[in-house]
Design an enzyme around this catalytic site. Structure first.
Site, mmCIF file in Angstrom:
data_model
loop_
_atom_site.group_PDB
_atom_site.id
_atom_site.type_symbol
_atom_site.label_atom_id
_atom_site.label_comp_id
_atom_site.label_asym_id
_atom_site.label_seq_id
_atom_site.Cartn_x
_atom_site.Cartn_y
_atom_site.Cartn_z
ATOM 1 N N ARG A 110 0.851 -1.189 0.000
ATOM 2 C CA ARG A 110 0.000 0.000 0.000
ATOM 3 C C ARG A 110 0.889 1.243 0.000
ATOM 4 O O ARG A 110 1.647 1.469 0.938
ATOM 5 C CB ARG A 110 -0.928 -0.005 1.223
ATOM 6 C CG ARG A 110 -1.960 1.104 1.192
ATOM 7 C CD ARG A 110 -3.036 0.901 2.234
ATOM 8 N NE ARG A 110 -2.579 1.259 3.561
ATOM 9 C CZ ARG A 110 -3.287 1.060 4.673
ATOM 10 N NH1 ARG A 110 -4.469 0.461 4.601
ATOM 11 N NH2 ARG A 110 -2.810 1.424 5.839
ATOM 12 N N SER A 118 -12.720 -3.960 -0.365
ATOM 13 C CA SER A 118 -13.070 -3.482 0.980
ATOM 14 C C SER A 118 -14.577 -3.304 1.092
ATOM 15 O O SER A 118 -15.215 -2.752 0.196
ATOM 16 C CB SER A 118 -12.389 -2.137 1.265
ATOM 17 O OG SER A 118 -10.998 -2.298 1.378
ATOM 18 N N LYS A 120 -5.882 4.430 9.143
ATOM 19 C CA LYS A 120 -6.706 4.897 8.031
ATOM 20 C C LYS A 120 -7.721 5.876 8.591
ATOM 21 O O LYS A 120 -8.490 5.551 9.485
ATOM 22 C CB LYS A 120 -7.418 3.723 7.345
ATOM 23 C CG LYS A 120 -6.503 2.861 6.515
ATOM 24 C CD LYS A 120 -7.262 2.063 5.472
ATOM 25 C CE LYS A 120 -7.596 2.885 4.252
ATOM 26 N NZ LYS A 120 -8.328 2.142 3.215
#
Length: 217
Positions: A43, A112, A142
Site C-alpha cells: 500500500r 473493501s 486509516k
C-alpha cells in the site's frame, strides 16, 4: 478462491512505510515472512507511479520464492505491469468488474466492504476472491474509513455474504482481539501497525499467526 487462497488470508500484512519506525520495507517484509505471514498487500498512497512500480517489482522478487502472494493496493495498472498475484480495491477505486476485465480470471481480487449494503452488492460480483471487512475496530492507520463494525457488525457481514465468501478483517487488529474476530466469521486478519511498528516484526507475526490458528482450532 479455493482453500489454498483462503489460507492465504490467515495473516495478511498491509505495508505502511510511515509506521515502520524508519526501517526499510524489505527488512519489515523479510522479517514478517520469517514469522509466518501468508499474504502481503503493498500500500503506497504517496509514491509516484514509477517509484511504485520499482518498489513493487523489488517486493515481488523478494516474495516470489516464498510462494506468498503479492497484492497491490488500488492500482490495477501497477499490479498488471509487475505481474503481481492480485489487487485490493476500495469502494472509490476502479470498479470490481473493470478490475477483473483488466487483470483476467487468474488474478486474486479483493474488495473493501464497510457496511451491509456493500456486502449485498458483492453477491453480484462473479469471481470476487475475498472481501476485506473494514474497519473492525477504530484505527489511526486509516482516517477515511466508516464507523467501526465491531465483532457484531462483522458477524452480520458474514451472514450476508455467506460461508462461501472468504473474508479478512482489518482495522485495529491485535493479538488480544483476534479470537473474537475469527469467532465472528473472519477467515483471517489483516494487520498494519501490529507488524510494521512492532520491535520485532518476525516475533509479532509469529504470535499473531499462533493466535489465528488457536482461534480457528
Amino acid at each position: 478462491m479455493g482453500n489454498m487462497k483462503r489460507n492465504a488470508l490467515k495473516l495478511y500484512l498491509v505495508t505502511d512505510r510511515s509506521l515502520s519506525l524508519g526501517r526499510s520495507l524489505f527488512d519489515i517484509i523479510s522479517a514478517a515472512v520469517r514469522g509466518g505471514i501468508t499474504m502481503v498487500q503493498l500500500r503506497e498512497k504517496t509514491c509516484d507511479t514509477r517509484a511504485f512500480i520499482e518498489l513493487g517489482r523489488a517486493v515481488h522478487g523478494l516474495l516470489r520464492p516464498t510462494g506468498i502472494p503479492l497484492i497491490i493496493n488500488d492500482r490495477a495498472d501497477i499490479a498488471q505491469v509487475i505481474g503481481a498475484e492480485g489487487l485490493h480495491i476500495g469502494q472509490h477505486d476502479m470498479s470490481y468488474p473493470d478490475a477483473r476485465r483488466l487483470l483476467g480470471t487468474e488474478a486474486i481480487i479483493g474488495l473493501s466492504v464497510e457496511n451491509e449494503a456493500q456486502a449485498l452488492e458483492c453477491l453480484s460480483f462473479a469471481g470476487l476472491d475475498y472481501i476485506g471487512a473494514s474497519p473492525v475496530f477504530s484505527t489511526p492507520t486509516k482516517t477515511d474509513t466508516a464507523a467501526a463494525l465491531g465483532p457484531d457488525g462483522l458477524a452480520r457481514l458474514r451472514r450476508i455474504v455467506g460461508a462461501g465468501m472468504p473474508m479478512v478483517a482489518i482495522g485495529g487488529i491485535k493479538q488480544t482481539n483476534i479470537q473474537e474476530v475469527i469467532r465472528a466469521g473472519a477467515d483471517g486478519v489483516a494487520v498494519v501497525s501490529a507488524i510494521c511498528s512492532a520491535p520485532s516484526p518476525s516475533q509479532a507475526a509469529r504470535e499473531l499467526l499462533t493466535e489465528v490458528e488457536r482461534a480457528k482450532s
